[in-house]
Design a protein around this motif. Structure first.
Motif, mmCIF file in Angstrom:
data_model
loop_
_atom_site.group_PDB
_atom_site.id
_atom_site.type_symbol
_atom_site.label_atom_id
_atom_site.label_comp_id
_atom_site.label_asym_id
_atom_site.label_seq_id
_atom_site.Cartn_x
_atom_site.Cartn_y
_atom_site.Cartn_z
ATOM 1 N N ILE A 79 0.853 -1.195 0.000
ATOM 2 C CA ILE A 79 0.000 0.000 0.000
ATOM 3 C C ILE A 79 0.884 1.238 0.000
ATOM 4 N N ALA A 80 1.931 1.207 0.830
ATOM 5 C CA ALA A 80 2.852 2.345 0.921
ATOM 6 C C ALA A 80 3.655 2.519 -0.357
ATOM 7 N N THR A 81 4.223 1.419 -0.869
ATOM 8 C CA THR A 81 5.063 1.534 -2.063
ATOM 9 C C THR A 81 4.238 1.916 -3.296
ATOM 10 N N SER A 82 2.996 1.459 -3.365
ATOM 11 C CA SER A 82 2.144 1.810 -4.501
ATOM 12 C C SER A 82 1.798 3.291 -4.487
ATOM 13 N N ILE A 83 1.508 3.815 -3.297
ATOM 14 C CA ILE A 83 1.246 5.257 -3.169
ATOM 15 C C ILE A 83 2.490 6.044 -3.608
ATOM 16 N N GLY A 84 3.645 5.620 -3.104
ATOM 17 C CA GLY A 84 4.889 6.282 -3.469
ATOM 18 C C GLY A 84 5.207 6.153 -4.951
ATOM 19 N N ALA A 85 4.917 4.976 -5.529
ATOM 20 C CA ALA A 85 5.217 4.738 -6.941
ATOM 21 C C ALA A 85 4.418 5.655 -7.853
ATOM 22 N N VAL A 86 3.149 5.854 -7.529
ATOM 23 C CA VAL A 86 2.311 6.756 -8.329
ATOM 24 C C VAL A 86 2.844 8.184 -8.250
ATOM 25 N N ILE A 87 3.216 8.608 -7.038
ATOM 26 C CA ILE A 87 3.769 9.954 -6.856
ATOM 27 C C ILE A 87 5.079 10.097 -7.630
ATOM 28 N N GLY A 88 5.969 9.099 -7.489
ATOM 29 C CA GLY A 88 7.267 9.150 -8.163
ATOM 30 C C GLY A 88 7.137 9.152 -9.672
ATOM 31 N N ALA A 89 6.241 8.321 -10.201
ATOM 32 C CA ALA A 89 6.050 8.258 -11.650
ATOM 33 C C ALA A 89 5.481 9.564 -12.186
ATOM 34 N N ALA A 90 4.558 10.179 -11.433
ATOM 35 C CA ALA A 90 3.974 11.448 -11.853
ATOM 36 C C ALA A 90 5.030 12.552 -11.868
ATOM 37 N N SER A 156 4.851 1.567 11.732
ATOM 38 C CA SER A 156 4.663 2.895 11.134
ATOM 39 C C SER A 156 5.956 3.416 10.509
ATOM 40 N N GLY A 157 7.098 3.164 11.168
ATOM 41 C CA GLY A 157 8.386 3.594 10.621
ATOM 42 C C GLY A 157 8.701 2.883 9.316
ATOM 43 N N GLY A 158 8.472 1.578 9.284
ATOM 44 C CA GLY A 158 8.702 0.817 8.062
ATOM 45 C C GLY A 158 7.780 1.252 6.941
ATOM 46 N N PHE A 159 6.525 1.565 7.280
ATOM 47 C CA PHE A 159 5.557 2.019 6.278
ATOM 48 C C PHE A 159 6.013 3.336 5.648
ATOM 49 N N SER A 160 6.546 4.245 6.471
ATOM 50 C CA SER A 160 7.003 5.546 5.980
ATOM 51 C C SER A 160 8.175 5.398 5.013
ATOM 52 N N VAL A 161 9.149 4.540 5.357
ATOM 53 C CA VAL A 161 10.300 4.321 4.478
ATOM 54 C C VAL A 161 9.849 3.681 3.173
ATOM 55 N N MET A 162 8.817 2.844 3.235
ATOM 56 C CA MET A 162 8.314 2.184 2.034
ATOM 57 C C MET A 162 7.694 3.177 1.057
ATOM 58 N N VAL A 163 7.085 4.246 1.568
ATOM 59 C CA VAL A 163 6.555 5.288 0.682
ATOM 60 C C VAL A 163 7.698 5.903 -0.119
ATOM 61 N N LEU A 164 8.818 6.183 0.568
ATOM 62 C CA LEU A 164 10.001 6.737 -0.108
ATOM 63 C C LEU A 164 10.563 5.750 -1.128
ATOM 64 N N ALA A 183 13.877 -0.808 5.233
ATOM 65 C CA ALA A 183 12.647 -0.548 5.988
ATOM 66 C C ALA A 183 12.285 -1.728 6.867
ATOM 67 N N MET A 184 12.377 -2.940 6.306
ATOM 68 C CA MET A 184 12.006 -4.128 7.070
ATOM 69 C C MET A 184 13.107 -4.581 8.014
ATOM 70 N N ASP A 185 14.346 -4.571 7.516
ATOM 71 C CA ASP A 185 15.473 -5.058 8.306
ATOM 72 C C ASP A 185 15.884 -4.046 9.369
ATOM 73 N N GLY A 186 16.014 -2.776 8.971
ATOM 74 C CA GLY A 186 16.498 -1.749 9.890
ATOM 75 C C GLY A 186 15.423 -1.202 10.812
ATOM 76 N N CYS A 187 14.249 -0.881 10.243
ATOM 77 C CA CYS A 187 13.193 -0.251 11.036
ATOM 78 C C CYS A 187 12.345 -1.261 11.799
ATOM 79 N N MET A 188 11.956 -2.341 11.113
ATOM 80 C CA MET A 188 10.980 -3.259 11.683
ATOM 81 C C MET A 188 11.605 -4.496 12.326
ATOM 82 N N LYS A 189 12.935 -4.620 12.207
ATOM 83 C CA LYS A 189 13.674 -5.742 12.808
ATOM 84 C C LYS A 189 13.223 -7.103 12.264
ATOM 85 N N VAL A 190 12.934 -7.135 10.974
ATOM 86 C CA VAL A 190 12.574 -8.390 10.313
ATOM 87 C C VAL A 190 13.863 -9.145 9.992
ATOM 88 N N PRO A 191 13.942 -10.451 10.210
ATOM 89 C CA PRO A 191 15.148 -11.220 9.847
ATOM 90 C C PRO A 191 15.533 -10.990 8.396
#
Length: 275
Positions: A79-90, A156-164, A183-191
């Motif tokens: 959801i975050a990356t798609s929002i960001g992708a539309v903005i970036g492409a525009a 929320s932190g990972g979601f924000s980085v995903m928009v970027l 975003a996942m490894d650094g912010c959300m501590k995902v393996p």
């Protein structure tokens, strides 16, 4: 040999090296098309997006079967990356190509830096309430054949980085996998294994979102995009097979130097207004 054949060969090499180094083919395809073949940046980005859709779809399915990908987390962050992708492409459609080149070169620097950062496999992480409510906790298979459970935090932190990350994908036509992993490894501590495979799963969806905008504006040229897609996909498949038999540590260091040189070239040509 004609230009289309050169492009196909170049795309194959881009997919091969991108697979071996983990940088992705788009990082190589766009400098190849713009600096070597003189293709307009917007058309190069359109071709790279089509190639990203193909390569991500192929490799992501394998990771899903192995149980490495956190599909629920990936779909939420999409959801975050798609929002960001539309903005970036525009933004990319009205932004001067010289400006895009400078941004692209800067992102290449960031990608290399993140490529060599210390990769941590987080264990015993106390997950957040939001992550638990959204059912993002999961497990992945280890080399020993057992399932390693994990939790994650800072949704929320990972979601924000995903928009970027999505915005950069739409603007530059690359997967921005390094930022997605950050975003996942650094912010959300995902393996790390889960973050890399989930990132790969997401790249194709992000690319589709951006590609729709480029397609509507006529920047996806079939005669250019199709050979690039075929070449990158074939190269990525070859790289996946070679990866099992090669020690790619030295290759990654050598290739990092090449990418840094390409980044400097992009920034320099962008500043002098060559594009």
């Amino acid at each position: 040999m004609s230009y289309p054949e050169f492009r196909l060969l170049g795309a194959y090499c881009a997919g091969l090296l991108g697979s071996l180094t983990g940088l992705g083919g788009g990082v190589i395809v766009i400098p190849l098309l713009t600096l070597v073949f003189g293709i307009d940046f917007h058309y190069a980005i359109g071709a790279a997006l089509v190639a990203s859709i193909a390569t991500s779809s192929g490799s992501a399915s394998a990771y899903v079967k192995e149980g490495m990908t956190n599909i629920r987390l990936g779909m939420f962050l999409e959801i975050a990356t798609s929002i960001g992708a539309v903005i970036g492409a525009a933004v990319a459609l009205w932004m001067p190509t010289n400006g895009i080149a400078i941004v692209f070169g800067s992102v290449l620097f960031l990608t290399i830096a993140l490529q060599f950062r210390q990769k941590a496999d987080y264990v015993n992480v106390k997950g957040s309430r939001l992550a638990m409510k959204l059912k993002f906790f999961g497990s992945y298979p280890t080399k020993e054949g057992r399932l390693q459970k994990y939790e994650l935090t800072n949704v929320s932190g990972g979601f924000s980085v995903m928009v970027l990350a999505g915005a950069l994908s739409g603007l530059l036509g690359i997967g921005s996998g390094a930022l997605k992993v950050l975003a996942m490894d650094g912010c959300m501590k995902v393996p790390f294994k889960v973050s890399t495979t989930t990132s790969n799963f997401m790249i194709g969806v992000t690319a589709v979102t951006s590609a729709v905008v480029y397609l509507q504006r006529g920047y996806i040229e079939p005669g250019l995009a199709f050979p690039i897609m075929v070449g990158v996909l074939a190269g990525a498949m070859s790289g996946a097979k070679l990866l099992k038999h090669l020690d790619v540590k030295v290759l990654r260091k050598i290739f990092a130097v090449a990418i840094l040189l390409a980044a400097l070239n992009m920034i320099y040509n962008g500043i002098i207004g060559k594009f």
